[in-house]
Motif scaffolding. Sequence first.
Motif, short mmCIF file in Angstrom:
data_model
loop_
_atom_site.label_atom_id
_atom_site.label_comp_id
_atom_site.label_asym_id
_atom_site.label_seq_id
_atom_site.Cartn_x
_atom_site.Cartn_y
_atom_site.Cartn_z
N ILE A 207 7.58 3.67 -1.35
CA ILE A 207 7.58 2.82 -2.54
C ILE A 207 7.62 3.66 -3.82
CG2 ILE A 207 5.07 2.62 -2.92
CD1 ILE A 207 5.55 -0.41 -3.34
N VAL A 208 7.22 4.92 -3.70
CA VAL A 208 7.29 5.84 -4.84
C VAL A 208 8.73 5.95 -5.35
CG1 VAL A 208 7.14 8.28 -5.47
CG2 VAL A 208 5.23 7.18 -4.34
N THR A 209 9.70 5.97 -4.42
CA THR A 209 11.09 6.13 -4.83
C THR A 209 11.58 4.92 -5.62
OG1 THR A 209 11.92 5.24 -2.73
CG2 THR A 209 11.61 7.62 -2.87
N ILE A 210 11.08 3.72 -5.29
CA ILE A 210 11.45 2.52 -6.05
C ILE A 210 10.89 2.63 -7.47
CG2 ILE A 210 11.26 0.01 -6.20
CD1 ILE A 210 11.03 -0.04 -3.16
N VAL B 151 -4.76 -3.01 0.76
CA VAL B 151 -3.48 -2.30 0.86
C VAL B 151 -2.64 -2.51 -0.39
CG1 VAL B 151 -1.28 -2.23 2.12
CG2 VAL B 151 -3.45 -2.35 3.38
N TRP B 152 -2.70 -3.71 -0.98
CA TRP B 152 -1.88 -4.00 -2.15
C TRP B 152 -2.26 -3.14 -3.35
CZ3 TRP B 152 2.54 -6.23 -1.51
CH2 TRP B 152 2.72 -7.09 -0.43
N MET B 153 -3.54 -2.78 -3.46
CA MET B 153 -3.95 -1.86 -4.52
C MET B 153 -3.39 -0.45 -4.26
SD MET B 153 -7.88 -2.99 -5.40
CE MET B 153 -8.01 -1.86 -6.79
N LEU B 154 -3.32 -0.07 -3.00
CA LEU B 154 -2.70 1.22 -2.68
C LEU B 154 -1.22 1.22 -3.08
CD1 LEU B 154 -4.22 1.91 0.86
CD2 LEU B 154 -4.86 3.01 -1.29
N TYR B 155 -0.52 0.10 -2.76
CA TYR B 155 0.89 -0.02 -3.14
C TYR B 155 1.05 0.04 -4.67
CZ TYR B 155 2.19 -1.64 1.57
OH TYR B 155 2.44 -1.73 2.91
N ALA B 156 0.16 -0.68 -5.38
CA ALA B 156 0.27 -0.71 -6.85
C ALA B 156 0.07 0.68 -7.44
CB ALA B 156 -0.76 -1.69 -7.43
N GLY B 157 -0.90 1.41 -6.91
CA GLY B 157 -1.14 2.77 -7.39
C GLY B 157 0.04 3.68 -7.15
N ARG B 158 0.62 3.56 -5.95
CA ARG B 158 1.79 4.39 -5.63
C ARG B 158 2.99 4.02 -6.50
NH1 ARG B 158 2.11 9.05 -3.21
NH2 ARG B 158 3.79 8.54 -1.77
N MET B 159 3.14 2.71 -6.77
CA MET B 159 4.26 2.27 -7.60
C MET B 159 4.13 2.82 -9.02
SD MET B 159 7.02 0.48 -7.52
CE MET B 159 7.80 -1.09 -7.64
N LEU B 160 2.91 2.80 -9.58
CA LEU B 160 2.69 3.32 -10.93
C LEU B 160 2.94 4.82 -10.99
CD1 LEU B 160 -0.44 1.43 -12.33
CD2 LEU B 160 1.86 1.49 -13.32
N THR B 161 2.43 5.55 -10.00
CA THR B 161 2.65 7.00 -10.01
C THR B 161 4.13 7.31 -9.78
OG1 THR B 161 2.04 7.13 -7.66
CG2 THR B 161 0.30 7.57 -9.27
N GLY B 162 4.83 6.46 -9.02
CA GLY B 162 6.27 6.63 -8.86
C GLY B 162 7.01 6.39 -10.16
N LEU B 163 6.59 5.36 -10.91
CA LEU B 163 7.19 5.08 -12.22
C LEU B 163 7.05 6.29 -13.14
CD1 LEU B 163 8.35 2.63 -13.99
CD2 LEU B 163 6.02 2.47 -14.89
#
Length: 487
Positions: free
Chosen positions: A88-91, A133-145
């Motif tokens: 998800i980081v790549t997105i 898990v959704w908080m983990l996804y959100a954190g990864r998405m923000l760091t990916g951004l």
Amino acid sequence: MDIQNERRRLLDADGGNDDPSGLMSEQDAYLSKVKNKKLYLATFASVLGPMSFGFVLGYSSPAIPELTSIDDPRLRLDGDQASWFGSIVTIGAALGGLLGGWMVEKIGRKLSLMFCSLPYVFGFTIIIAAQNVWMLYAGRMLTGLASGVTSLVVPLYISEMAHERVRGTLGSCVQLMVVLGIMGVYLAGLFLDWRWLAICCSIPPTLLMVCMCFMPETPRFLLSKGKRREAEEALRFLRGPDAPIEYECARIEDACDEMGSSFQLSDLTDPGVYKPLAIGAMLMVFQQMTGINAIMFYAENIFEQAHFKESDLASVIVGAIQVVFTAVAALIMDKAGRKVLLIISGVAMALSTTAFGIYFYMTAHHNPASGEPQTNLAWLALASTGVFITGFALGWGPIPWLVMSEIFPVKVRGFASAVCVLTNWSMAFLITKTFQNMMVSLTSAGTFWLFSFMCFINVVFTMIFVPETKGKTLEQIEATFRGTSGP
């Protein structure tokens, strides 16, 4: 001050050198008075961003094994969730590339770099405090951004600050700090659990914001906005008090005046825009098509087959190889040139992925009745891994990002860089998510032979289309694409 008068003054100050080429004499006269101490300081501050980026990329490797076996069912990842946690980081990074392209034009390179530290810190804070898990996804998405913004802004910031004699070395520090960050998080993962590891990962972006408060905006951005006095102050900071910065200011202003002040879609018909844009985008496509993600995916299995039972240690070894040879590339970049290193890198990766294909073909056709252990071929896979990572670190790892920061005219730098970053991360996501399907439909050997063919195409593309930018000012590179002589 008129640029011609300033040129004459520089040559007089340099002893009246009447070299008929003229251009090199005035550049040498100028650069002989330049001091690089504060330029290196500004570069160090900015590359805390790529280090943060490396921490983000490396975080999933030590964290996923813990999160797939954690006692708390709300946080425990299954196989599909672990895949999304990594990819998800790549997105987020692809979206960050678009955001970064807008930010660098609206608020500048320095503020964009400072603001991108916020989603790094917020993202890791969400991971630290995660309850599901959704908080983990959100954190990864923000760091990916934040990673996407960083991968666009930092190469631009460095290339617009640095003069041509050290631009390659300093630009290569971007990739060097990425792989240092990856190795750093691998090492920390040997001793820390996933929450404490996230706390450590939030330190570099915090330092980034603090350090960048004391660094200047790039002179080229300031001059493109008509801020001559601020640009001179920035150049005086970066070049030292004795450098005749009026010469560089005049040279940049001439290039800005010739290209115009703002980007329009009609500019895409200009060879000075569409040629470098096509080259930059294709470099990003080819970088991902080398198979780097596939090699990294198989690295732990390869080391285990070669009797490295500690997979965590294997990751550190891979990271160390990347760091060493990316540092070598940085040291020789301004001597060897971009083009030569890309060709050497492409040949090394083509040979290693061909060997990988042979390894997978022979292991797939292994006859158990022969009594020969299959692991006898582990040396081939191990050697191929080392050659591939070495080759990638020398060329196709750092150079596409460096060339992206060098070849675009200032008025389209934000838009064109955003296209390149979006292309890179979109290809990374596409290849990561389709890799298993390729392994099934093409077989493992066929997939790696496809990567080998793409590496060969990389070499041909480099030889025909990629310009050598070593030792040229950004204005000279722009003039090359326009078919005119630089200032």
